[in-house]
Design a protein around this motif. Structure first.
Motif, PDB file in Angstrom:
ATOM      1  N   MET A   1      -9.083   5.071  -1.638  1.00 49.04           N
ATOM      2  CA  MET A   1     -10.084   4.581  -0.671  1.00 49.04           C
ATOM      3  C   MET A   1     -10.714   5.725   0.120  1.00 49.04           C
ATOM      4  O   MET A   1     -11.931   5.758   0.306  1.00 49.04           O
ATOM      5  CB  MET A   1      -9.434   3.561   0.271  1.00 49.04           C
ATOM      6  CG  MET A   1      -9.012   2.302  -0.456  1.00 49.04           C
ATOM      7  SD  MET A   1      -8.321   1.070   0.628  1.00 49.04           S
ATOM      8  CE  MET A   1      -6.599   1.470   0.587  1.00 49.04           C
TER       9      MET A   1
ATOM     10  N   GLY B   1       0.939  -4.438  14.093  1.00 46.69           N
ATOM     11  CA  GLY B   1       0.949  -5.897  14.030  1.00 46.69           C
ATOM     12  C   GLY B   1      -0.207  -6.421  13.218  1.00 46.69           C
ATOM     13  O   GLY B   1      -1.063  -5.673  12.737  1.00 46.69           O
ATOM     14  N   GLU B   2      -0.201  -7.740  13.058  1.00 51.37           N
ATOM     15  CA  GLU B   2      -1.272  -8.422  12.335  1.00 51.37           C
ATOM     16  C   GLU B   2      -2.275  -8.891  13.375  1.00 51.37           C
ATOM     17  O   GLU B   2      -1.904  -9.525  14.368  1.00 51.37           O
ATOM     18  CB  GLU B   2      -0.674  -9.611  11.575  1.00 51.37           C
ATOM     19  CG  GLU B   2      -1.649 -10.237  10.616  1.00 51.37           C
ATOM     20  CD  GLU B   2      -0.940 -11.124   9.600  1.00 51.37           C
ATOM     21  OE1 GLU B   2       0.224 -11.509   9.848  1.00 51.37           O
ATOM     22  OE2 GLU B   2      -1.567 -11.430   8.574  1.00 51.37           O
ATOM     23  N   SER B   3      -3.543  -8.591  13.151  1.00 54.86           N
ATOM     24  CA  SER B   3      -4.561  -8.869  14.172  1.00 54.86           C
ATOM     25  C   SER B   3      -4.546 -10.334  14.603  1.00 54.86           C
ATOM     26  O   SER B   3      -4.816 -10.644  15.759  1.00 54.86           O
ATOM     27  CB  SER B   3      -5.946  -8.513  13.630  1.00 54.86           C
ATOM     28  OG  SER B   3      -6.237  -9.310  12.491  1.00 54.86           O
TER      29      SER B   3
ATOM     30  N   TRP C   1     -11.568   4.556  10.159  1.00 54.23           N
ATOM     31  CA  TRP C   1     -12.776   4.057  10.848  1.00 54.23           C
ATOM     32  C   TRP C   1     -12.648   4.173  12.360  1.00 54.23           C
ATOM     33  O   TRP C   1     -13.659   4.298  13.056  1.00 54.23           O
ATOM     34  CB  TRP C   1     -13.113   2.635  10.388  1.00 54.23           C
ATOM     35  CG  TRP C   1     -13.188   2.593   8.895  1.00 54.23           C
ATOM     36  CD1 TRP C   1     -12.524   1.751   8.055  1.00 54.23           C
ATOM     37  CD2 TRP C   1     -13.932   3.488   8.039  1.00 54.23           C
ATOM     38  NE1 TRP C   1     -12.797   2.058   6.742  1.00 54.23           N
ATOM     39  CE2 TRP C   1     -13.651   3.120   6.705  1.00 54.23           C
ATOM     40  CE3 TRP C   1     -14.780   4.568   8.252  1.00 54.23           C
ATOM     41  CZ2 TRP C   1     -14.204   3.781   5.607  1.00 54.23           C
ATOM     42  CZ3 TRP C   1     -15.329   5.235   7.159  1.00 54.23           C
ATOM     43  CH2 TRP C   1     -15.040   4.841   5.873  1.00 54.23           C
TER      44      TRP C   1
ATOM     45  N   GLU D   1      -2.613  -1.820  12.612  1.00 55.40           N
ATOM     46  CA  GLU D   1      -2.078  -1.792  11.240  1.00 55.40           C
ATOM     47  C   GLU D   1      -0.835  -2.667  11.180  1.00 55.40           C
ATOM     48  O   GLU D   1       0.048  -2.563  12.028  1.00 55.40           O
ATOM     49  CB  GLU D   1      -1.750  -0.348  10.821  1.00 55.40           C
ATOM     50  CG  GLU D   1      -1.089  -0.212   9.461  1.00 55.40           C
ATOM     51  CD  GLU D   1      -1.826  -0.929   8.329  1.00 55.40           C
ATOM     52  OE1 GLU D   1      -3.043  -0.726   8.157  1.00 55.40           O
ATOM     53  OE2 GLU D   1      -1.183  -1.709   7.606  1.00 55.40           O
ATOM     54  N   VAL D   2      -0.766  -3.500  10.128  1.00 58.22           N
ATOM     55  CA  VAL D   2       0.323  -4.475  10.034  1.00 58.22           C
ATOM     56  C   VAL D   2       1.554  -3.942   9.298  1.00 58.22           C
ATOM     57  O   VAL D   2       2.669  -4.387   9.558  1.00 58.22           O
ATOM     58  CB  VAL D   2      -0.187  -5.787   9.374  1.00 58.22           C
ATOM     59  CG1 VAL D   2      -0.601  -5.575   7.927  1.00 58.22           C
ATOM     60  CG2 VAL D   2       0.847  -6.893   9.479  1.00 58.22           C
ATOM     61  N   ILE D   3       1.401  -2.974   8.381  1.00 58.97           N
ATOM     62  CA  ILE D   3       2.571  -2.497   7.621  1.00 58.97           C
ATOM     63  C   ILE D   3       3.275  -1.419   8.455  1.00 58.97           C
ATOM     64  O   ILE D   3       2.664  -0.409   8.830  1.00 58.97           O
ATOM     65  CB  ILE D   3       2.154  -1.934   6.242  1.00 58.97           C
ATOM     66  CG1 ILE D   3       1.403  -2.991   5.421  1.00 58.97           C
ATOM     67  CG2 ILE D   3       3.369  -1.433   5.467  1.00 58.97           C
ATOM     68  CD1 ILE D   3       0.871  -2.488   4.093  1.00 58.97           C
TER      69      ILE D   3
ATOM     70  N   TYR E   1      -4.175   4.492  -0.755  1.00 62.21           N
ATOM     71  CA  TYR E   1      -5.031   4.926   0.364  1.00 62.21           C
ATOM     72  C   TYR E   1      -5.955   6.059  -0.082  1.00 62.21           C
ATOM     73  O   TYR E   1      -7.122   6.113   0.314  1.00 62.21           O
ATOM     74  CB  TYR E   1      -4.191   5.350   1.574  1.00 62.21           C
ATOM     75  CG  TYR E   1      -3.582   4.174   2.319  1.00 62.21           C
ATOM     76  CD1 TYR E   1      -4.402   3.225   2.927  1.00 62.21           C
ATOM     77  CD2 TYR E   1      -2.215   3.994   2.397  1.00 62.21           C
ATOM     78  CE1 TYR E   1      -3.858   2.131   3.598  1.00 62.21           C
ATOM     79  CE2 TYR E   1      -1.662   2.904   3.066  1.00 62.21           C
ATOM     80  CZ  TYR E   1      -2.491   1.973   3.657  1.00 62.21           C
ATOM     81  OH  TYR E   1      -1.960   0.891   4.320  1.00 62.21           O
TER      82      TYR E   1
ATOM     83  N   GLU F   1     -11.975  -2.924   6.974  1.00 64.07           N
ATOM     84  CA  GLU F   1     -12.080  -2.817   5.525  1.00 64.07           C
ATOM     85  C   GLU F   1     -10.873  -3.534   4.940  1.00 64.07           C
ATOM     86  O   GLU F   1      -9.867  -2.913   4.594  1.00 64.07           O
ATOM     87  CB  GLU F   1     -12.166  -1.351   5.096  1.00 64.07           C
ATOM     88  CG  GLU F   1     -12.851  -1.217   3.742  1.00 64.07           C
ATOM     89  CD  GLU F   1     -11.996  -1.699   2.575  1.00 64.07           C
ATOM     90  OE1 GLU F   1     -11.721  -2.930   2.477  1.00 64.07           O
ATOM     91  OE2 GLU F   1     -11.622  -0.852   1.768  1.00 64.07           O
ATOM     92  N   ILE F   2     -10.985  -4.853   4.943  1.00 67.91           N
ATOM     93  CA  ILE F   2      -9.938  -5.699   4.353  1.00 67.91           C
ATOM     94  C   ILE F   2     -10.628  -6.572   3.308  1.00 67.91           C
ATOM     95  O   ILE F   2     -10.382  -7.770   3.213  1.00 67.91           O
ATOM     96  CB  ILE F   2      -9.207  -6.527   5.440  1.00 67.91           C
ATOM     97  CG1 ILE F   2     -10.205  -7.238   6.363  1.00 67.91           C
ATOM     98  CG2 ILE F   2      -8.294  -5.636   6.264  1.00 67.91           C
ATOM     99  CD1 ILE F   2      -9.532  -8.232   7.309  1.00 67.91           C
TER     100      ILE F   2
ATOM    101  N   ARG G   1     -18.199   3.709  -1.035  1.00 67.53           N
ATOM    102  CA  ARG G   1     -17.746   2.857   0.065  1.00 67.53           C
ATOM    103  C   ARG G   1     -17.911   3.568   1.409  1.00 67.53           C
ATOM    104  O   ARG G   1     -18.478   3.017   2.362  1.00 67.53           O
ATOM    105  CB  ARG G   1     -16.254   2.543  -0.157  1.00 67.53           C
ATOM    106  CG  ARG G   1     -15.604   1.735   0.941  1.00 67.53           C
ATOM    107  CD  ARG G   1     -14.083   1.728   0.804  1.00 67.53           C
ATOM    108  NE  ARG G   1     -13.452   2.866   1.456  1.00 67.53           N
ATOM    109  CZ  ARG G   1     -12.367   2.792   2.222  1.00 67.53           C
ATOM    110  NH1 ARG G   1     -11.783   1.634   2.432  1.00 67.53           N
ATOM    111  NH2 ARG G   1     -11.847   3.878   2.769  1.00 67.53           N
TER     112      ARG G   1
ATOM    113  N   TYR H   1       0.837  -1.211   0.000  1.00 71.07           N
ATOM    114  CA  TYR H   1       0.000   0.000   0.000  1.00 71.07           C
ATOM    115  C   TYR H   1       0.867   1.254   0.000  1.00 71.07           C
ATOM    116  O   TYR H   1       1.911   1.289   0.648  1.00 71.07           O
ATOM    117  CB  TYR H   1      -0.908   0.008   1.233  1.00 71.07           C
ATOM    118  CG  TYR H   1      -2.059  -0.970   1.126  1.00 71.07           C
ATOM    119  CD1 TYR H   1      -3.273  -0.555   0.608  1.00 71.07           C
ATOM    120  CD2 TYR H   1      -1.921  -2.288   1.524  1.00 71.07           C
ATOM    121  CE1 TYR H   1      -4.341  -1.435   0.488  1.00 71.07           C
ATOM    122  CE2 TYR H   1      -2.977  -3.179   1.411  1.00 71.07           C
ATOM    123  CZ  TYR H   1      -4.188  -2.741   0.893  1.00 71.07           C
ATOM    124  OH  TYR H   1      -5.222  -3.619   0.770  1.00 71.07           O
TER     125      TYR H   1
ATOM    126  N   GLY I   1      -6.767  -3.056  10.318  1.00 70.37           N
ATOM    127  CA  GLY I   1      -6.287  -2.511   9.043  1.00 70.37           C
ATOM    128  C   GLY I   1      -6.669  -1.056   8.930  1.00 70.37           C
ATOM    129  O   GLY I   1      -7.284  -0.637   7.955  1.00 70.37           O
ATOM    130  N   THR I   2      -6.243  -0.280   9.917  1.00 69.49           N
ATOM    131  CA  THR I   2      -6.695   1.118  10.002  1.00 69.49           C
ATOM    132  C   THR I   2      -6.114   1.991   8.898  1.00 69.49           C
ATOM    133  O   THR I   2      -6.691   3.009   8.533  1.00 69.49           O
ATOM    134  CB  THR I   2      -6.368   1.682  11.406  1.00 69.49           C
ATOM    135  OG1 THR I   2      -7.139   2.836  11.638  1.00 69.49           O
ATOM    136  CG2 THR I   2      -4.870   1.976  11.570  1.00 69.49           C
TER     137      THR I   2
END
Ligand SMILES: C[S@@+](CC[C@H](N)C(=O)[O-])C[C@H]1O[C@@H](n2cnc3c(N)ncnc32)[C@H](O)[C@@H]1O
Length: 367
Positions: A48, A125-127, A82, A98-100, A45, A142-143, A54, A40, A75-76
Motif C-alpha cells: 500500500m 481501538g475500532e473506530s 494519512w 488503529e484496531v490491530i 502494508y 483507507e479501508i 492510490r 495485516y 485505520g492508520t
C-alpha cells in the motif's frame, strides 16, 4: 500441473491446490482476499505504501481538504500514512486510530520519528467502539476493499459521519464503486492451473486460523487476463461516502455478453474517487494493490454468444459483527437457445459454507 500442499489446522490438516510456478511480475495469480481480515503484516502494508496510483489521490485530496482542519485517520496502519500527510499538508491536528494491537504498537514507535508528532494523537481501538472529542472536520479512511465495501467502509464511515465528524465534515475517499463483468475463472489464469499462488498460503492459513476453521474465502485474482471478460463492466455496489451512504444495498443489473465463450462467474473490481471531479482509480486497468475478485456462480461453465444476457442481483447485508458485509449473488443467464441458467453464491465475510462451489472443491480437495 498443480501441486497439493497441506495447511495445518487444529486437529487436522487441509489439502490446498498450489501453483508450482513461482510468482513473476505481471503473471496472473490467485490469492485469498486478505484486506477484510485482521491479518495485516509488513508485506501487505508495503504494497500500500508503494501504491503510487492510490497514494497520489489520497495525497491530493488531503492537500485540498486538510489545511487548518482537524483530521481523523481511521485505520492508520503501521506507518500513520494519512495522519502524517495531513499534518504535513497543514492540518491543525490528526487523530489516528488503529484496531490491530501489534500494528498500533509499531505505529506508536514510528510516531516518535515523525517531526510532526506533537500534532498527531494515536489511539488503539475500532473506530465504531471509540468515543472522543472534539469532532474532526475531515475523515480519511483507507479501508476500501477490492470489493469496495468488503473491509466495512460503509458501516465504519456512516458511524464516523454520525459520531466523529462535525456537521458538514468531509470524508476521503469521496466514492467507491464495485463493477462486475461475466467471465470464466480458468480464462482469467490462462496457461496455468487454477490453484493458489504458493506465496499466498501463509495468508490463507492466517484467515482460517483467525476464523477457527476453513470456509469459502473470496478469490483474489492478480493480473487477470484482459481478454477473459465476456461482457462490459457494470456497477453492482456504490458507496457515496459524502452523500447518501447505504450500509446495506441490493442492485440488479444486466450484463450483455459481447464475446463468445464460457461463463462460470463474474470478475469484480474497484473504481475509487478521492475527490469528486478526478479520474477514478480503476483497479482492473491500473497498477495498484487492489486486485479483482472472482465470484463463482455456475458449477459448470455455460457457453455464451454475443447478445446473451447475465441478469445479476448483487446484495450486501451486514454480517454478525455489524461492520463487514456478507454478499449474496443471484444470477440468471439467458442464452440464445431460450434457456435460463440459474446460479448463485453466498459470500459471507466469515464462516458459511466450505466447498460450496466446484471451484472450491478443486482448490481444497477432500483428502
Ligand atoms: C487497508 S489498511 C490501510 C493502512 C493505511 N491507512 C494505508 O492507507 O496504507 C486498513 C487499516 O485499517 C485498520 N482498520 C480497519 N477498520 C478499522 C476501524 N474501524 N478502526 C480502526 N482501524 C481500522 C486495519 O487494521 C488496517 O490497519
Amino acid at each position: 500441473m498443480r501441486d497439493t500442499q497441506q495447511i495445518k489446522m487444529p486437529g487436522h490438516s487441509l489439502s490446498v491446490c498450489v501453483d508450482p510456478e513461482p510468482d513473476r511480475e505481471g503473471r496472473p495469480a490467485l490469492w485469498p482476499s486478505v484486506g477484510e481480515y485482521p491479518i495485516y503484516d509488513p508485506f501487505l502494508y508495503t504494497t500500500m505504501t508503494t501504491d503510487d496510483e492510490r497514494n497520489h489521490r489520497f495525497r491530493t485530496a488531503l492537500a485540498h481538504l486538510a489545511p487548518d482542519r482537524r483530521i481523523l485517520d481511521i485505520g492508520t496502519g503501521q506507518d500513520l500514512l494519512w495522519a502524517a500527510e495531513g499534518v504535513q499538508a497543514g492540518a491543525r491536528h490528526a487523530l489516528a486510530i488503529e484496531v490491530i494491537e501489534d500494528v498500533f504498537h509499531k505505529a506508536a514507535a514510528n510516531l516518535l520519528a515523525l517531526t510532526s508528532q506533537d500534532r498527531i494523537t494515536l489511539l488503539l481501538g475500532e473506530s465504531t467502539n471509540l468515543r472522543f472529542a472534539p469532532r474532526a472536520d475531515v475523515c480519511v479512511a483507507e479501508i476500501i476493499g477490492s470489493l469496495a465495501g468488503a473491509e466495512g467502509a460503509a458501516a465504519v464511515l456512516a458511524d464516523a459521519r454520525n459520531r466523529h465528524l462535525e456537521p458538514g465534515g468531509l470524508v476521503i475517499p469521496h466514492r467507491a464503486v464495485t463493477l462486475a463483468a461475466a467471465t470464466r475463472l480458468s480464462d482469467l489464469l490462462p496457461e496455468q492451473p487454477v490453484a493458489f499462488a504458493g506465496s499466498s498460503l501463509p495468508y490463507l492459513r492466517s484467515i482460517f486460523d483467525w476464523h477457527g476453521s476453513p470456509f469459502d474465502v473470496r478469490l483474489r485474482v492478480e493480473n487477470p487476463s484482459a481478454g477473459a471478460l465476456l461482457s462490459g463492466g457494470a456497477p453492482v455496489e456504490v458507496l457515496d461516502f459524502n452523500g447518501d451512504l447505504q450500509t446495506q444495498q441490493r442492485t440488479t443489473t444486466r450484463l450483455v455478453i459481447t464475446w463468445p465463450g464460457l461463463v462460470d462467474g463474474v470478475l469484480t473490481w474497484l473504481n475509487l474517487w478521492c475527490l469528486p471531479d478526478e479520474q477514478p482509480l480503476d483497479a482492473l486497468s491500473m497498477k495498484t494493490n487492489w486486485a479483482s475478485i472472482y465470484l463463482p456462480l455456475f458449477d459448470n461453465p455455460v457457453p455464451v454468444e454475443p447478445g446473451d444476457t447475465l441478469e445479476l442481483t448483487f446484495a450486501s447485508t451486514l454480517s454478525d459483527d455489524g461492520v463487514h458485509p456478507d454478499y449474496q449473488l443471484d444470477a440468471v443467464l439467458h442464452t440464445a437457445d431460450g434457456q435460463q441458467h440459474r446460479g448463485s453464491l453466498a459470500s459471507p465475510h466469515h464462516g458459511g459454507a466450505f466447498r460450496s462451489h466446484a471451484i472450491y472443491r478443486t482448490l481444497f480437495p477432500a483428502s
